[in-house]
Design an enzyme around this catalytic site. Sequence first.
Site, short mmCIF file in Angstrom:
data_model
loop_
_atom_site.label_atom_id
_atom_site.label_comp_id
_atom_site.label_asym_id
_atom_site.label_seq_id
_atom_site.Cartn_x
_atom_site.Cartn_y
_atom_site.Cartn_z
N ARG A 1 16.23 -8.74 -41.56
CA ARG A 1 15.45 -7.56 -41.12
C ARG A 1 14.33 -7.21 -42.10
O ARG A 1 14.30 -6.15 -42.70
CB ARG A 1 16.39 -6.39 -40.88
CG ARG A 1 17.45 -6.75 -39.84
CD ARG A 1 18.35 -5.62 -39.48
NE ARG A 1 17.66 -4.68 -38.59
CZ ARG A 1 18.28 -3.60 -38.10
NH1 ARG A 1 19.52 -3.34 -38.43
NH2 ARG A 1 17.62 -2.77 -37.31
N PRO A 2 13.40 -8.11 -42.31
CA PRO A 2 12.25 -7.83 -43.19
C PRO A 2 11.35 -6.75 -42.58
O PRO A 2 11.55 -6.33 -41.43
CB PRO A 2 11.54 -9.17 -43.24
CG PRO A 2 11.94 -9.88 -42.00
CD PRO A 2 13.32 -9.44 -41.68
N CYS B 1 21.10 -6.36 -43.19
CA CYS B 1 22.42 -5.82 -42.83
C CYS B 1 23.19 -6.97 -42.20
O CYS B 1 22.76 -8.11 -42.21
CB CYS B 1 22.26 -4.64 -41.88
SG CYS B 1 21.64 -5.14 -40.30
N ARG C 1 28.33 5.90 -37.16
CA ARG C 1 26.89 5.92 -37.43
C ARG C 1 26.09 6.14 -36.16
O ARG C 1 25.06 6.78 -36.16
CB ARG C 1 26.47 4.57 -38.04
CG ARG C 1 26.99 4.32 -39.41
CD ARG C 1 26.29 3.15 -40.03
NE ARG C 1 24.84 3.34 -39.97
CZ ARG C 1 23.98 2.58 -40.63
NH1 ARG C 1 24.41 1.56 -41.35
NH2 ARG C 1 22.69 2.80 -40.56
N ASP D 1 21.00 -4.76 -28.22
CA ASP D 1 22.05 -3.79 -28.58
C ASP D 1 23.15 -3.73 -27.54
O ASP D 1 24.14 -3.02 -27.74
CB ASP D 1 21.45 -2.39 -28.77
CG ASP D 1 20.54 -2.33 -29.98
OD1 ASP D 1 19.79 -1.37 -30.12
OD2 ASP D 1 20.57 -3.29 -30.78
N ASP E 1 7.79 -7.12 -42.97
CA ASP E 1 6.44 -7.69 -43.14
C ASP E 1 5.46 -7.24 -42.06
O ASP E 1 4.28 -7.00 -42.34
CB ASP E 1 6.52 -9.21 -43.19
CG ASP E 1 7.23 -9.79 -41.96
OD1 ASP E 1 8.33 -9.33 -41.64
OD2 ASP E 1 6.66 -10.68 -41.30
N LYS F 1 20.07 7.77 -30.30
CA LYS F 1 19.99 7.60 -31.77
C LYS F 1 18.65 6.98 -32.14
O LYS F 1 17.96 7.45 -33.04
CB LYS F 1 21.11 6.68 -32.23
CG LYS F 1 20.94 6.15 -33.66
CD LYS F 1 22.06 5.22 -34.11
CE LYS F 1 21.91 3.81 -33.69
NZ LYS F 1 21.04 2.99 -34.55
N ASN F 2 18.25 5.93 -31.42
CA ASN F 2 17.06 5.17 -31.80
C ASN F 2 15.77 5.84 -31.38
O ASN F 2 14.68 5.33 -31.62
CB ASN F 2 17.13 3.75 -31.26
CG ASN F 2 18.23 2.96 -31.97
OD1 ASN F 2 18.77 3.43 -32.98
ND2 ASN F 2 18.58 1.82 -31.44
N ARG G 1 18.64 1.72 -42.83
CA ARG G 1 17.32 1.06 -42.77
C ARG G 1 16.32 1.87 -41.99
O ARG G 1 15.11 1.80 -42.26
CB ARG G 1 17.38 -0.27 -42.05
CG ARG G 1 17.73 -1.17 -41.90
CD ARG G 1 17.50 -2.30 -40.90
NE ARG G 1 16.15 -2.45 -40.42
CZ ARG G 1 15.20 -3.11 -41.07
NH1 ARG G 1 15.46 -3.59 -42.25
NH2 ARG G 1 14.02 -3.25 -40.56
#
Length: 426
Positions: free
Chosen positions: A131-132, A126, A407, A315, A134, A31-32, A102
Amino acid sequence: MKGYQNSFEQSSLSVIGGTPLEGEVAISGAKNSVLPILAASLMLSGKTRLHNVPHLKDVTVMLRMLNALGVRAEFNHSDGVTIWNEKKVRHLAPYDLVTAMRASFFVAGPILACRGYAKIPLPGGCSIGARPVDIHLKGFEALGAKVDIEHGFVGLKADRLVGTRIPLSFPSVGATENLLMAASLAEGETVIENAAIEPEVMDLMNFLNKGGAKIQFEVPNSFRIQGVSGLKGIDEYHVIPDRIEAGTFLVAGALTGGDIRLTGVHSQDLGSVLALLRQAGVHLDVEDTSIRVKGGTPLMAVDFETEPFPGFPTDMQAQMMSLLCVATGKSRIKESIFENRYRHVTELSKMGADISVDGQDTIVTGVPELNGASVTMSDLRAGAALVISALAATGESTVFGLSHLMRGYCDFPGKLAQLGARIIPR
Ligand code: EPZ
């Protein structure tokens, strides 16, 4: 999208524990990996075919994003996705899709590189943290983009992106991926330092290079990119296997005292996970593309901390905690990547686990067994951890919040049932 989610929110899994899982399971594409690769396909003109793409809700959302940006993308009849990128991509990413997932923020780099300007909703936090973004934005500024944030949108503008040195303050996976994509079409040379080096980042680099980018990895954790004028579609690209799905099934096999053989894996991507499982007493036979896990050996307490690759992956933290709940002794866990990734603790405690949380640390004291309970998952990996705990528990459990699993795991309940799990979607 909201309605669709709600319908799944109410759905649940009924799990009867106590059956050892046995048999063979094929691991799906990562997925990632496929999410940033789909975003990168916005930069490749012409046709691209991806193989080993998992049928996940997050992938469907990303396909909707590509179509909303003017690129035709759809699952094809076989195991993958075909993308036709014939015209200029639109610069505005739809609010509902970015807030739904996201990872949609991965389109920022490609749109900026292709159009010179982009307008992307700020992704929300989330359940696991704020989870910015920047680090992403600082990198875009370093490449010469003007960044404006107003009314919940990020505006990016650059007549041209110019290569430069970008030292990341933290090896953010998403920021590394967004900047690899943007720098691929910048003028001159870019060096990204202190970069994330997860297998999924390497997969994106390989995909971009096959499309004509010029990216070199430099040990220990830098990427050197020579900007090019454009990228071309790729006939066939195979996405790497999902190392987190693989790790999840290894824990499921060990926890239920079963005997499972995983196929279609890249064992070299699981080094820290395999080492920790062995340290905890799990029996593993490891080959390059398959791994066999045999449960039934006594499980021992181990200490671990989540770290950027090649360290132990965040994870897999919840799944490893599930295993340690019934290991002999006390285990200390430190979650160093996300600030709020212990929401599975209260749910595991309902099943009889003995866990105490102190900030970013938890102490897990092993108990002889877990008992079935009604529990609710708060995020994808917590959900997987609760399901595999329920499979090992005595009695029946009901696990709510199935939408989280949909998901990120390709047919998780179905694959478990094929291994003999007594599991019924409600
Ligand atoms: C990716 O998220 C993965 N998602 C996550 O997987 C994974 O947990 C994470 O990397 C870490 O490995 C995808 O690839 C789609 P980060 P990402 O940027 O890119 C902070 C799953 O379950 N940070 O490496 O968002 C951030 O808040 C998901 O499959 C900043 O402060 O992760 C976090 O604490 C969950 N500023 C830490 O860095 C930034 O600009 C790691 O985030 C970016 C990140």
